[in-house]
Enzyme design. Structure first.
Site, PDB file in Angstrom:
ATOM      1  N   LYS A   1      15.037  37.190  61.882  1.00 12.52           N
ATOM      2  CA  LYS A   1      15.238  38.267  62.970  1.00 12.52           C
ATOM      3  C   LYS A   1      14.077  39.255  62.670  1.00 12.52           C
ATOM      4  O   LYS A   1      13.489  39.462  64.021  1.00 12.52           O
ATOM      5  CB  LYS A   1      16.701  38.836  62.717  1.00 12.52           C
ATOM      6  CG  LYS A   1      17.047  39.468  64.087  1.00 12.52           C
ATOM      7  CD  LYS A   1      18.377  40.013  64.072  1.00 12.52           C
ATOM      8  CE  LYS A   1      19.526  38.970  64.182  1.00 12.52           C
ATOM      9  NZ  LYS A   1      20.758  39.489  63.681  1.00 12.52           N
TER      10      LYS A   1
ATOM     11  N   ARG B   1      21.619  45.431  62.152  1.00 10.98           N
ATOM     12  CA  ARG B   1      21.766  43.904  62.176  1.00 10.98           C
ATOM     13  C   ARG B   1      21.564  43.294  61.072  1.00 10.98           C
ATOM     14  O   ARG B   1      20.496  43.512  60.366  1.00 10.98           O
ATOM     15  CB  ARG B   1      20.869  43.539  63.290  1.00 10.98           C
ATOM     16  CG  ARG B   1      20.909  44.444  64.459  1.00 10.98           C
ATOM     17  CD  ARG B   1      19.836  44.171  65.605  1.00 10.98           C
ATOM     18  NE  ARG B   1      19.897  42.591  66.139  1.00 10.98           N
ATOM     19  CZ  ARG B   1      19.074  42.135  66.895  1.00 10.98           C
ATOM     20  NH1 ARG B   1      17.961  42.838  67.139  1.00 10.98           N
ATOM     21  NH2 ARG B   1      19.259  41.133  67.630  1.00 10.98           N
TER      22      ARG B   1
ATOM     23  N   GLY C   1      26.019  33.716  63.570  1.00 14.32           N
ATOM     24  CA  GLY C   1      27.321  34.353  63.661  1.00 14.32           C
ATOM     25  C   GLY C   1      28.044  34.258  62.419  1.00 14.32           C
ATOM     26  O   GLY C   1      29.260  35.014  62.284  1.00 14.32           O
TER      27      GLY C   1
ATOM     28  N   MET D   1      27.239  36.408  59.769  1.00  9.67           N
ATOM     29  CA  MET D   1      27.145  37.850  59.105  1.00  9.67           C
ATOM     30  C   MET D   1      27.299  38.999  60.067  1.00  9.67           C
ATOM     31  O   MET D   1      27.414  38.607  61.272  1.00  9.67           O
ATOM     32  CB  MET D   1      25.875  38.129  58.260  1.00  9.67           C
ATOM     33  CG  MET D   1      26.010  37.184  56.948  1.00  9.67           C
ATOM     34  SD  MET D   1      24.136  37.477  56.036  1.00  9.67           S
ATOM     35  CE  MET D   1      23.169  36.781  57.327  1.00  9.67           C
TER      36      MET D   1
ATOM     37  N   ARG E   1      14.071  33.371  68.336  1.00 11.28           N
ATOM     38  CA  ARG E   1      13.957  32.521  67.305  1.00 11.28           C
ATOM     39  C   ARG E   1      13.883  30.871  67.722  1.00 11.28           C
ATOM     40  O   ARG E   1      14.191  30.840  68.941  1.00 11.28           O
ATOM     41  CB  ARG E   1      15.367  32.467  66.508  1.00 11.28           C
ATOM     42  CG  ARG E   1      16.476  32.324  67.242  1.00 11.28           C
ATOM     43  CD  ARG E   1      17.803  32.383  66.637  1.00 11.28           C
ATOM     44  NE  ARG E   1      18.931  32.626  67.520  1.00 11.28           N
ATOM     45  CZ  ARG E   1      20.122  33.097  67.123  1.00 11.28           C
ATOM     46  NH1 ARG E   1      20.366  33.607  66.160  1.00 11.28           N
ATOM     47  NH2 ARG E   1      20.977  33.208  68.257  1.00 11.28           N
TER      48      ARG E   1
ATOM     49  N   HIS F   1      34.599   2.184  49.925  1.00  8.67           N
ATOM     50  CA  HIS F   1      34.167   1.251  50.478  1.00  8.67           C
ATOM     51  C   HIS F   1      33.791   1.232  51.864  1.00  8.67           C
ATOM     52  O   HIS F   1      33.139   0.902  52.523  1.00  8.67           O
ATOM     53  CB  HIS F   1      35.025  -0.096  50.249  1.00  8.67           C
ATOM     54  CG  HIS F   1      35.062  -1.158  50.678  1.00  8.67           C
ATOM     55  ND1 HIS F   1      35.624  -1.513  52.013  1.00  8.67           N
ATOM     56  CD2 HIS F   1      34.211  -2.291  50.746  1.00  8.67           C
ATOM     57  CE1 HIS F   1      35.317  -2.782  52.116  1.00  8.67           C
ATOM     58  NE2 HIS F   1      34.408  -3.096  51.452  1.00  8.67           N
TER      59      HIS F   1
ATOM     60  N   SER G   1      13.273  -4.039  42.774  1.00  6.19           N
ATOM     61  CA  SER G   1      14.133  -3.221  43.693  1.00  6.19           C
ATOM     62  C   SER G   1      14.967  -2.449  43.241  1.00  6.19           C
ATOM     63  O   SER G   1      15.949  -2.838  42.674  1.00  6.19           O
ATOM     64  CB  SER G   1      14.662  -4.114  45.043  1.00  6.19           C
ATOM     65  OG  SER G   1      15.326  -3.228  45.891  1.00  6.19           O
TER      66      SER G   1
ATOM     67  N   CYS H   1      16.665  -0.495  47.377  1.00  6.59           N
ATOM     68  CA  CYS H   1      17.510  -0.797  48.239  1.00  6.59           C
ATOM     69  C   CYS H   1      18.852   0.012  48.110  1.00  6.59           C
ATOM     70  O   CYS H   1      19.448   0.414  47.043  1.00  6.59           O
ATOM     71  CB  CYS H   1      17.895  -2.273  48.210  1.00  6.59           C
ATOM     72  SG  CYS H   1      18.473  -3.020  46.885  1.00  6.59           S
TER      73      CYS H   1
ATOM     74  N   TYR I   1       8.311   0.344  49.370  1.00  6.60           N
ATOM     75  CA  TYR I   1       9.288   0.035  50.589  1.00  6.60           C
ATOM     76  C   TYR I   1      10.538   0.757  50.277  1.00  6.60           C
ATOM     77  O   TYR I   1      11.008   0.842  48.960  1.00  6.60           O
ATOM     78  CB  TYR I   1       9.266  -1.170  51.268  1.00  6.60           C
ATOM     79  CG  TYR I   1      10.301  -2.179  50.483  1.00  6.60           C
ATOM     80  CD1 TYR I   1      11.445  -2.276  50.539  1.00  6.60           C
ATOM     81  CD2 TYR I   1       9.550  -2.977  49.327  1.00  6.60           C
ATOM     82  CE1 TYR I   1      12.308  -3.138  49.686  1.00  6.60           C
ATOM     83  CE2 TYR I   1      10.167  -3.990  48.741  1.00  6.60           C
ATOM     84  CZ  TYR I   1      11.446  -3.938  48.763  1.00  6.60           C
ATOM     85  OH  TYR I   1      12.401  -4.917  48.031  1.00  6.60           O
TER      86      TYR I   1
HETATM   87  P1  ADP Z   1      23.506  37.793  65.644  1.00  9.14           P
HETATM   88  O1  ADP Z   1      22.686  37.475  64.394  1.00  9.14           O
HETATM   89  O2  ADP Z   1      25.036  37.360  65.437  1.00  9.14           O
HETATM   90  O3  ADP Z   1      23.028  37.154  66.954  1.00  9.14           O
HETATM   91  P2  ADP Z   1      22.455  40.118  66.394  1.00  9.14           P
HETATM   92  O4  ADP Z   1      22.072  41.369  65.369  1.00  9.14           O
HETATM   93  O5  ADP Z   1      21.434  39.568  67.310  1.00  9.14           O
HETATM   94  O6  ADP Z   1      23.645  39.330  65.761  1.00  9.14           O
HETATM   95  O7  ADP Z   1      23.412  41.295  67.193  1.00  9.14           O
HETATM   96  C1  ADP Z   1      24.535  40.896  68.195  1.00  9.14           C
HETATM   97  C2  ADP Z   1      24.238  41.146  69.473  1.00  9.14           C
HETATM   98  O8  ADP Z   1      24.033  42.583  69.519  1.00  9.14           O
HETATM   99  C3  ADP Z   1      23.298  40.603  70.147  1.00  9.14           C
HETATM  100  O9  ADP Z   1      23.727  40.134  71.543  1.00  9.14           O
HETATM  101  C4  ADP Z   1      22.042  41.601  70.453  1.00  9.14           C
HETATM  102  O10 ADP Z   1      21.526  41.252  71.503  1.00  9.14           O
HETATM  103  C5  ADP Z   1      22.842  42.775  70.470  1.00  9.14           C
HETATM  104  N1  ADP Z   1      22.112  44.017  69.868  1.00  9.14           N
HETATM  105  C6  ADP Z   1      21.480  43.949  68.726  1.00  9.14           C
HETATM  106  N2  ADP Z   1      20.686  44.922  68.541  1.00  9.14           N
HETATM  107  C7  ADP Z   1      20.841  45.641  69.771  1.00  9.14           C
HETATM  108  C8  ADP Z   1      20.208  46.926  70.029  1.00  9.14           C
HETATM  109  N3  ADP Z   1      19.126  47.435  69.163  1.00  9.14           N
HETATM  110  N4  ADP Z   1      20.422  46.980  71.497  1.00  9.14           N
HETATM  111  C9  ADP Z   1      21.098  46.435  72.215  1.00  9.14           C
HETATM  112  N5  ADP Z   1      21.730  45.161  71.821  1.00  9.14           N
HETATM  113  C10 ADP Z   1      21.554  44.963  70.517  1.00  9.14           C
HETATM  114 MG    MG Z   2      21.431  37.544  67.665  1.00  8.51          MG
END
Ligand code: ADP
Ligand code: MG
Ligand code: MG
Length: 905
Positions: A49, A119, A128, A130, A372, A488, A795, A862, A882
């Site tokens: 990120k 973040r 999702g 962390m 990403r 098996h 083999s 094999c 192979y």
């Molecule tokens: P994840 O890795 O679970 O996607 P994110 O760090 O991307 O978590 O953030 C979760 C949500 O919060 C995302 O929908 C993201 O767009 C929103 N978000 C993160 N940073 C900001 C920000 N600076 N302003 C507005 N929304 C944000």
């Molecule tokens: Mg995100």
């Protein structure tokens, strides 16, 4: 915005100059207003990120400013007992000051407060898993300033969101508490959605949230923004080790030592009312790979709302509509949409791959929050890779590396319709991918009978044995309550390309009553069941499936792969049908044809048993004479299917007791055939019992003590070869001797084969027969030089070689191996991926000594490992000629071999 973008490009040049030389010790990486300390290539340091936020900033795209605390700090954090090092906090404060200058707001300022998001973001995507905290910096004091500048409702909406997220992520207050509170307020005022709550309602919700926090933690909610920030940073570092993240890493083989970065970023607001929105978009359709911009958004909302599914999102354009009648972003905010589309195209060109983008619109102004590489279905993965070559974004060898070979597995099998809700009864091990739907049967015989009558059946057993082969053949899929990934059922099902779930401990079979008790339900014979062999899920009823199409893109990509790879790929096939399937999938021969599977067919097994229980050579020869013609016709069928390609036939391998009668009925039947009594048969069966059959009288040892068995098989092979050659078909038979441990064994059996060949083919053999051996006993690997004297080919039988080298029984490993992997003692199941440092070392020795003794020795592998991408790469590196794997894995091996070759350049 255009002024900012221009400034951005100028800034990025300066930024590069400024950071040069200092990057080594840097722990906090600023990005904003066109300048960034980091870049896309620094994933390991900045997490995915953070690296992409920096890169997008450098590209001059509208990204809210912020900074990334490097992954290395996560280590310092953990080692320092959960404290963020003071030096890092100092660097962070300096970076924060730059953010404040750009945003024209101050963090903690009661009049014009800057709000932040904190973040997580690791080097490997863990969607999702962390935590993230939004709207940080709000307090009873700053909320007033925010309300003054941006409106009451918005300010309180942001504050209640912040208290909930901070409460959940940092203070450990269960989020259900907040949700229950919100719901009761909604009910009270008669609002069906959060957007209908007014400023007063939200203020009340926030006050109650603050009380919930006090009640749960025994302390007031922290009102000091710098303290909030420090604690949120610490919580995100900690979230690396939360249970779900740890489990996810185990499941996906991600190293615990990577650590997460922390991104601190100025908030932008999609929840400010009119002209505000937030959404996600893919630059191409992630399901089909079609080249069309695709996505969803919510008006007047914050990022989390889209994923949380609390409101139905709107499509961003017509292409994303799929039944929705809501207006699209394109219709609502055409200028914003056009800009988003332009940026999406630019990002895709820049990264040369399909992107998954998070965006937010604040009062008509577009902001990018994340980009990403987009997750995609296997179909889409292939399609996109091929299209990107056509669009000149990728070279062919790059495209070939873009598709995960393991993903192909799913491409080749029908899968469950992803749009259908699953009522999961239980979960077992996902032993063989794909979806199977059918009626429950509890025995192989019933499976066969019902399937013959045209019914689709699922074979449900505690475990399967070679006696169940006909049932496995007949069934759509297999479910066992015991056994592991190499049991098996698992191995056979995978070989047949049949969906299979094994070791489903939560299910109980009552053989007598013919019932299956699972997930609180009792199902009987004939009841419908659905298996997902890709996930291990077991579901009641018939769920709809979809058959992925192997379109032109797949063929094209595989063609490129074939031109790139050096390693050849053969298939393991025991029947003409499997041989044809393997060939259709691109196999270049058969690397393993097991003759014993032919022995298990009900019509033949009697003759096999007569042969085994024979007390004299004469009796044995008589029984073998019955088998010879059927074996001959089996081989002829396979040779026909493989016209022009080599076929390696392995002579009889398993311990004889595997073929023996199990129950009284079978014993009686056999006694009749042998013209003797059941007691006599039972006595002979007992006499054959071994303490340790896998290390007992099996493989070439049988061929040496009962030469007439191997003689018969050699004759059957060569007569079939001659017969088929007479039809104008090109035959390349190879005879393989199993379980050789000592060179004298092979020398002796090679002589036997040569003798029999001369008898069948006469002195003008027009069939080029080759004779070789499995290398599956450690001693054979070590003495490969001596063994090579009698072998045209080796083999590697890595299943047995692993079992014997590791002293690890394939059939019993399930009891502790999963724990070993869970505990991190072993990284992989050695039966799934070759243990390179142990078993691999033996292979290296065998290759070296074998080739030194005989330069033209052909080397293959094999067994199950031949279809495992990691093992295939290893075989390539080892210089094998192979690998051979089950038919459905052939494309996987082809692609993995190509990637290994590309990786070497
Ligand atoms: P994840 O890795 O679970 O996607 P994110 O760090 O991307 O978590 O953030 C979760 C949500 O919060 C995302 O929908 C993201 O767009 C929103 N978000 C993160 N940073 C900001 C920000 N600076 N302003 C507005 N929304 C944000
Ligand atoms: Mg995100
Ligand atoms: Mg073996």
């Amino acid at each position: 915005m255009s002024a900012r973008a221009r400034g951005g490009r100028r800034g990025s040049r300066q930024g590069r100059g400024r950071t040069g030389g200092r990057a080594g010790g840097r722990r906090v990486f600023f990005f904003g207003d066109g300048r960034a300390d980091g870049r896309a290539s620094q994933r390991d340091t900045l997490g995915g990120k953070g690296a992409n936020l920096a890169e997008m900033t450098r590209l001059g795209l509208p990204v809210p400013p912020g900074f990334t605390i490097a992954t290395a700090v996560a280590k310092a954090f953990a080692e320092g007992g959960g404290r963020v090092p003071a030096g890092v906090l100092r660097e962070a404060r300096a970076a924060l000051a730059r953010v404040e200058r750009i945003m024209g707001a101050r963090f903690g300022d009661p009049e014009h407060p800057l709000l932040l998001s904190v973040r997580s973001g690791s080097p490997v995507s863990m969607p999702g898993m962390m935590d993230t905290v939004l709207n940080l910096g709000l307090s009873d004091q700053t909320v007033a300033g925010l309300a003054e500048r941006a409106g009451e409702r918005f300010a309180w909406d942001s504050y209640r969101r912040f208290v909930q997220m901070f409460g959940d992520v940092v203070l450990g207050v269960p989020h259900e508490r907040f949700e229950a509170c919100l719901e009761s307020v909604r009910d009270e005022v008669g609002a069906s959605e959060d957007t209908q709550l007014g400023a007063g309602d939200l203020r009340r919700v926030t006050r109650e949230y603050l009380e919930i926090v006090r009640a749960h933690t025994g302390a007031a909610f922290p009102q000091d923004p710098p303290e909030q920030l420090e604690r949120a940073i610490a919580a995100v570092f900690r979230s690396w080790n939360n249970e779900r993240a740890v489990r996810y890493r185990r499941l996906h083989g991600i190293s615990d030592s990577l650590g997460t970065a922390v991104n601190v970023q100025a908030m932008v607001f999609g929840n400010m009312g009119e002209g505000c929105a937030t959404g996600v978009a893919f630059t191409r359709d992630p399901n089909t790979g079609d080249k069309r911009f695709y996505g969803e958004y919510l008006e007047n909302a914050q990022g989390e709302d889209v994923v949380a599914g609390i409101r139905t999102p709107q499509p961003i354009n017509e292409a994303s509509r799929s039944g929705s009648s809501l207006p699209s972003l394109e219709q609502q905010m055409p200028a914003v949409y056009r800009k988003l589309l332009r940026i999406a195209k630019r990002l895709e060109r820049h990264y040369r791959d399909m992107q998954d983008i998070e965006f937010t619109v604040q009062q008509g102004r577009l902001w990018l929050l994340q980009t990403r590489t987009g997750k995609r279905t296997p179909t889409a993965a292939v399609r996109i890779a091929v299209d990107l070559v056509k669009e000149r974004m990728l070279r062919r060898e790059q495209a070939v590396c873009r598709v995960d070979p393991a993903q192909l597995d799913r491409l080749l099998h029908p899968t469950l319709d992803p749009n259908v809700r699953r009522d999961v009864l239980a979960r077992g091990l996902p032993a063989s991918p794909g979806a199977a739907v059918g009626a429950i049967v509890f025995s192989a015989d019933v499976a066969e009978a019902r399937a013959k009558a045209g019914e689709k059946v699922i074979l449900v057993r505690a475990e399967t044995s070679p006696d169940d082969i006909h049932g496995l053949h007949a069934a759509e899929g297999v479910l066992t309550t015991r056994g592991g990934m190499t049991s098996h059922a698992a191995v056979v099902a995978r070989g047949m390309g049949k969906p299979c779930v094994v070791g489903c401990g939560a299910a109980r079979i009552d053989e007598a009553a013919r019932t299956l008790r699972v997930g609180g339900r009792e199902l009987g014979e004939g009841d419908a069941l659905t298996l997902d062999g890709t996930t291990g899920e077991v579901m009641a009823g018939r769920l709809p499936t979809v058959t992925p199409e192997l379109g032109g893109a797949f063929t094209e990509l595989m063609g490129w792969a074939d031109r790139l790879r050096r390693l050849r790929v053969r298939t393991n096939a025991d029947t003409p049908h499997d041989a044809r399937v393997g060939r259709e999938f691109g196999a270049e021969g058969i690397g393993l044809c097991r003759t014993e599977h032919m022995f298990f067919e009900p019509a033949r097994v009697i003759a096999v048993r007569e042969m085994i229980l024979a007390t004299t050579r004469e009796e044995r020869v008589r029984a073998l004479a019955k088998l010879e013609p059927v074996q001959q016709s089996d081989f002829a069928g396979i040779f026909r299917a493989m016209d022009g390609l080599p076929v390696t036939v392995r002579l009889l391998d398993p311990p004889l007791h595997e073929f023996l009668p199990q129950n009284d009925d079978e014993i009686r039947e056999l006694a009749e055939a042998l013209d003797t009594g059941p007691a006599e048969v039972r006595a002979r069966v007992d006499a054959l019992r071994e303490f340790n059959p896998m290390l007992g009288h099996r493989g070439c040892r049988l061929g040496i003590t009962f030469p007439e068995i191997y003689e018969m098989q050699v004759r059957a092979i060569l007569r079939a070869a001659r017969e088929v050659a007479g039809e104008g078909i090109r035959v390349e038979p190879e005879i393989m001797i199993p379980l050789v441990a000592h060179e004298s064994e092979l020398a002796r059996l090679r002589a036997l084969v040569t003798r029999e060949a001369a008898r069948v083919l006469g002195d003008r053999p027009n069939i080029g027969l080759r004779v070789g051996t499995m290398i599956e006993v450690p001693r054979a690997a070590l003495t490969a030089g001596a063994i090579a004297a009698s072998a045209d080919f080796f083999s590697f039988g890595t299943n047995d070689l692993t079992q014997m080298t590791y002293a690890l029984s394939r059939d019993d490993a399930g009891r502790f191996l999963p724990e070993y992997i869970e505990m991190g003692i072993l990284e992989d199941d050695p039966f799934v991926s070759i243990d390179e440092s142990g078993i691999g070392e033996l292979m290296r020795i065998a290759v070296q000594r074998g080739r030194a003794a005989r330069a033209d020795l052909t080397l293959g592998l094999c067994g199950e490992h031949g279809g495992d991408p990691k093992s295939v790469r290893f075989c390539h590196a080892l210089g094998l000629d192979y690998v051979s794997c089950s038919p459905y894995r052939v494309p996987i091996a082809r692609l993995a071999a190509a990637q290994a070759a590309v990786g070497e350049r």
